[in-house]
Design an enzyme around this catalytic site. Structure first.
Site, PDB file in Angstrom:
ATOM      1  CG  HIS A  92      -9.675  -2.189   1.638  1.00  0.00           C
ATOM      2  ND1 HIS A  92      -9.943  -2.656   2.895  1.00  0.00           N
ATOM      3  CD2 HIS A  92      -8.385  -2.540   1.389  1.00  0.00           C
ATOM      4  CE1 HIS A  92      -8.870  -3.244   3.394  1.00  0.00           C
ATOM      5  NE2 HIS A  92      -7.900  -3.197   2.507  1.00  0.00           N
ATOM      6  CE1 TYR A 112      -1.881  -6.659   4.079  1.00  0.00           C
ATOM      7  CE2 TYR A 112      -2.693  -6.389   1.842  1.00  0.00           C
ATOM      8  CZ  TYR A 112      -2.885  -6.274   3.208  1.00  0.00           C
ATOM      9  OH  TYR A 112      -4.056  -5.799   3.698  1.00  0.00           O
ATOM     10  CG  HIS A 118      -7.943  -7.438   0.365  1.00  0.00           C
ATOM     11  ND1 HIS A 118      -6.761  -8.011   0.784  1.00  0.00           N
ATOM     12  CD2 HIS A 118      -8.000  -6.230   0.984  1.00  0.00           C
ATOM     13  CE1 HIS A 118      -6.142  -7.193   1.616  1.00  0.00           C
ATOM     14  NE2 HIS A 118      -6.868  -6.097   1.757  1.00  0.00           N
ATOM     15  CE1 TYR A 171      -4.273  -1.556   1.079  1.00  0.00           C
ATOM     16  CE2 TYR A 171      -2.757  -3.125   2.067  1.00  0.00           C
ATOM     17  CZ  TYR A 171      -4.029  -2.798   1.634  1.00  0.00           C
ATOM     18  OH  TYR A 171      -5.045  -3.701   1.767  1.00  0.00           O
ATOM     19  NE  ARG A 204      -6.522 -10.083   5.115  1.00  0.00           N
ATOM     20  CZ  ARG A 204      -7.514  -9.296   4.673  1.00  0.00           C
ATOM     21  NH1 ARG A 204      -7.381  -8.003   4.662  1.00  0.00           N
ATOM     22  NH2 ARG A 204      -8.643  -9.812   4.214  1.00  0.00           N
TER      23      ARG A 204
END
Lengths: 178, 235
Positions: free
Chosen positions: B160, B145, B158, B106, B155
């Site tokens: 959000h 990640y 995905h 991110y 995770r």
């Protein structure tokens, strides 16, 4: 029952929402469409500041919560959003106006709260401590046992009101199932 | 506008506040029973987006942060329909999206995962549903990640999503997953969802939505709580 479509399940906002949901506040290059200034004229005499912190079960301030306010007294429909990660004390801070009483209810602001560690958001409310009479007779406040009611009532300050949100513990805030 | 029957969170679908497998819930989940006002005592409303103006590239994450070239990774296009529980479309509602880049990183300053940033990708965007409740955005498929929840925790891929719907009770923040991801069965976020609802967050690959020579198509339909039509349904 009827043929309802199944609700899409909720998931946590996670720790990394800032550049998507509150980018300007956190100094990312994407422009926020909403922030914590809910009124156009921040210097108008009726503008108030509402601030506070969100505490976890160990009494520590939470620095990655997203706080959203929504108020609708028929005349003013105001929405604001602020993350708790940019203030040095991890506070949320909003500029708004105090809503009017509607149909004899105590004036209040809806709070929608998101954070890492919440798979489903929580709803609470902000009432005002200088509305003692209306608070005492308010239908929703009276659903809450009297010793917990003060968790929903903001205290007047020189510039507006303060209210803290406690996720757990003796001072646990009252949350609503709306 | 007769559909103002309100429903709460469907507890057979929605995760609980406390889920021990996801450690951050332990100190953040409310412990006392929630107060449930009578629906008749609530006046429900929420922000409306009829006049909302999107930026020209807000819904194209493959282009909206370009500095000196195109972002790396698999281009995808995500389509879906946003409806209420009665299946009525929710037109002109805002979707906000954020995600990791194709390496699983991110741009958020707090993300310390040891994977490269992409100078041409921010992972943030917005789009609106149209008059029929349909939305579409372009992006790069996010990478997996690792995170600190438990040893060797990863995770799944995905994206959000944040949505509003017609009033504050239809507010939703969720995550869209990808079909066939082997990490789904190990992920406490996914596993926190009761079995009946778990597959609802997994998008479907759709060859018909796939754009030749450009982007793989995925479909992710979203059902917001309640039966409220939005304020502009009759306009």
């Amino acid at each position: 029952m009827d043929n309802r479509n199944l609700q899409t399940p909720s998931q946590t906002i996670g720790p990394f929402f800032a550049y998507g949901l509150t980018p300007t506040q956190y100094d990312y290059e994407f422009e926020s469409w909403v922030d914590n200034n809910m009124v156009a004229d921040l210097d108008a005499p009726e503008t108030i500041e509402i601030s506070g912190s969100v505490f976890d079960g160990e009494g520590k301030t939470i620095n990655d919560a997203l706080v959203e306010l929504w108020q609708d007294d028929g005349e003013h429909k105001l929405y604001g959003r602020f993350g708790t990660g940019t203030d040095e004390k991890n506070r949320f801070i909003f500029k708004t106006i105090k809503p009017k009483s509607v149909d004899g209810q105590a004036p209040f602001i809806n709070v929608i709260l998101f954070m890492r560690g919440q798979l489903l958001h929580t709803y609470t409310r902000i009432y005002f401590d200088d509305e003692a009479n209306l608070n005492q007779s308010d239908k929703i406040l009276n659903l809450v046992e009297s010793e917990r009611r003060n968790t929903l009532i903001a205290k007047k300050t020189e510039v507006g009101y303060t209210i803290n949100i406690h996720m757990q513990g003796q001072k646990e805030t009252v949350f609503f199932d709306l | 506008m007769s559909d103002i029957i309100q429903t709460g969170f469907d507890r057979e679908i929605q995760p609980n506040y406390l889920y021990e497998g996801y450690k951050s819930t332990l100190l953040r989940a409310p412990t006392k029973p929630l107060i449930m006002p009578k629906k008749a005592d609530l006046t429900l409303s929420g922000p409306v987006f009829k006049d909302f103006e999107l930026g020209a590239l807000d819904s194209d994450l493959t282009k909206n942060a370009v500095k000196n070239g195109e972002p790396l990774g698999e281009r995808i296009v995500v389509h879906g329909k946003v409806t209420n529980e009665k299946g009525h479309p929710i037109p002109y509602t805002l979707l906000e999206i954020w995600q990791a880049n194709s390496s699983g990183r991110y741009i958020h300053k707090a993300d310390q995962h040891n994977a490269p940033l992409d100078p041409n990708f921010s992972g943030a965007g917005r789009c609106m549903t149209d008059a029929e409740g349909n939305y579409k955005f372009y992006t790069i498929k996010p990478g997996a990640y690792s995170w600190g929840n438990h040893p060797n925790a990863w995770r799944p891929n995905h994206i959000h999503f944040s949505l509003f719907g017609g009033d504050i009770t239809s507010r939703l923040i969720t995550q869209m997953y990808f079909p066939g991801d082997p990490l789904l069965e190990f992920d406490p976020m996914v596993q926190s969802i009761p079995l009946k609802g778990r597959d609802l967050l997994i998008s479907k690959f759709d060859l018909a939505l796939t754009e030749p020579d450009f982007a793989l198509g995925f479909r992710f339909d979203i059902v917001l709580r309640g039966h409220h039509a939005t304020p502009f349904e009759n306009q």
